[in-house]
Scaffold this active site. Structure first.
Site, PDB file in Angstrom:
ATOM      1  N   PRO A  98       0.829  -1.209   0.000  1.00 27.29           N
ATOM      2  CA  PRO A  98       0.000   0.000   0.000  1.00 27.29           C
ATOM      3  C   PRO A  98       0.859   1.253   0.000  1.00 27.29           C
ATOM      4  CG  PRO A  98      -0.948  -1.605   1.463  1.00 27.29           C
ATOM      5  CD  PRO A  98       0.359  -2.183   0.998  1.00 27.29           C
ATOM      6  N   CYS A  99       0.481   2.201  -0.856  1.00 23.24           N
ATOM      7  CA  CYS A  99       1.403   3.277  -1.196  1.00 23.24           C
ATOM      8  C   CYS A  99       0.835   4.672  -0.999  1.00 23.24           C
ATOM      9  CB  CYS A  99       1.814   3.108  -2.660  1.00 23.24           C
ATOM     10  SG  CYS A  99       0.413   2.806  -3.773  1.00 23.24           S
ATOM     11  N   SER A 100      -0.239   4.821  -0.232  1.00 20.01           N
ATOM     12  CA  SER A 100      -0.881   6.129  -0.141  1.00 20.01           C
ATOM     13  C   SER A 100       0.038   7.189   0.456  1.00 20.01           C
ATOM     14  CB  SER A 100      -2.170   6.036   0.686  1.00 20.01           C
ATOM     15  OG  SER A 100      -1.895   5.579   1.988  1.00 20.01           O
TER      16      SER A 100
END
Length: 346
Positions: A98-100
């Site tokens: 996850p890269c938010s």
């Protein structure tokens, strides 16, 4: 399979010639990467996923042999003797942490080092540590190749220092890694979606550098447009803004800036027949330029190159698609890895 490669069904996978390569995927979400590998002839033998709803969808559509519903931090602590032996003979270990926190939207640096719920109901995690958790699994399982996808923002500005640490960690555990900035629109996917892919090869295999050059014809929205989504509320602000749209407007933020002097609603995008669609995100909205309707779920599925018969169970279609790697995008990469690397090892 349809004459359009991005319009397909899960049944089509039965006709794909198998190449004998084994993949295990982490952060599997709805299975976008998994389907890409399958379309390229790989056998995806299992997955790690923290979200119960996403795991239920994954099981319903892929029936994995070795599913692990748990945080990756827990998975990496499982004793080797308690894991299936097949996981220590992988061709590819896949993962899209996850890269938010690396997204260029918002004040991303303020999020680095903090703990967040990536999604309501999940455990709180340090999202910028997840890539290193993935690398710990690479070190544990020692696959021939490791593939990890992330947002383009990961290699911009201050985040470059983070990437340097990722590369150093790959080198430390015996892998040579390459970074590729790829645009899905050049790979047979009907949307402009730029992503960074880390593709690492185990050093003892003495494989050459991978070459990835894609230049397929862009697919315009008019080519896959179908049905209608929800109509705009005629009494709402979005509809009032839509009435004031101009051909130069890309999104409702442009309209708001011009008409009201404020840049809001930028994630509500105007989609036009003669253009390639923008990136499909889990929190974006697409409104048709020529009529006051959101796009249809069929459009979303095609835009993300998901199969037409995918069972989303009770989940929001756009959330699942937006959180996933487009299958056709991953298929292209997986095909090249097989052709340039694995076929040379035989």
């Amino acid at each position: 399979m349809s004459q359009h490669e991005y319009i397909w069904s899960l049944n089509d996978l039965q006709r794909v010639p198998k190449n004998g390569r084994k993949v295990f995927t982490t952060f599997s979400c709805g299975g976008g990467s998994t389907m890409g590998y399958k379309l390229a002839g790989y056998d995806v033998i299992g997955n790690v996923e923290i979200d119960p709803q996403m795991m239920a969808i994954y099981r319903a559509n892929h029936n994995p042999r070795f599913p692990f519903l748990m945080p990756i931090q827990q998975f990496k602590t499982i004793p080797d003797s308690d894991l299936p032996s097949e996981l220590f003979d992988l061709d590819i270990l896949d993962g899209s942490p996850p890269c938010s926190v690396f997204s260029t939207a918002g004040k991303r640096e303020e999020k680095w080092g903090g703990e967040f719920h990536f999604r309501e109901g999940q455990a709180k995690q340090r999202l910028d540590d997840l890539f290193f958790d993935y690398l710990d699994v690479v070190e544990k399982l020692r696959p021939k190749v490791a593939v990890a996808e992330n947002v383009k923002g990961m290699i911009l500005g201050n985040a470059k220092g983070y990437v340097k640490l990722v590369i150093e960690r790959f080198n430390e555990i015996g892998y040579d890694v390459q970074l590729f900035i790829l645009n899905a629109a050049t790979m047979g996917v009907p949307q402009k979606r730029e992503r960074v892919f880390f593709v690492a090869r185990r050093r003892d295999l003495c494989l050459p550098k991978l070459v990835l050059n894609f230049n397929e014809r862009p697919i315009l929205y008019s080519e896959f447009r179908s049905g209608r989504g929800r109509p705009l509320d005629r009494g709402g602000k979005t509809y009032q803004r839509w009435l004031k749209r101009r051909p130069i407007d890309r999104d409702f933020g442009d309209i708001g800036q011009r008409e009201e002097g404020k840049d809001s609603n930028f994630n509500t995008i105007l989609i036009k027949d003669h253009k390639v669609a923008n990136t499909l995100a889990s929190n974006s909205w697409f409104v048709r330029y020529d009529e006051p309707y959101f796009i249809s779920e069929q459009d979303i599925i095609r835009m993300q190159t998901f199969p037409q018969d995918y069972d989303f169970l009770d989940a929001d279609v756009q959330y699942v698609c937006g959180m996933s790697v487009p299958p056709v995008m991953m298929k292209r990469i997986a095909q090249q890895i097989d052709a340039q690397w694995f076929s040379k090892l035989q």
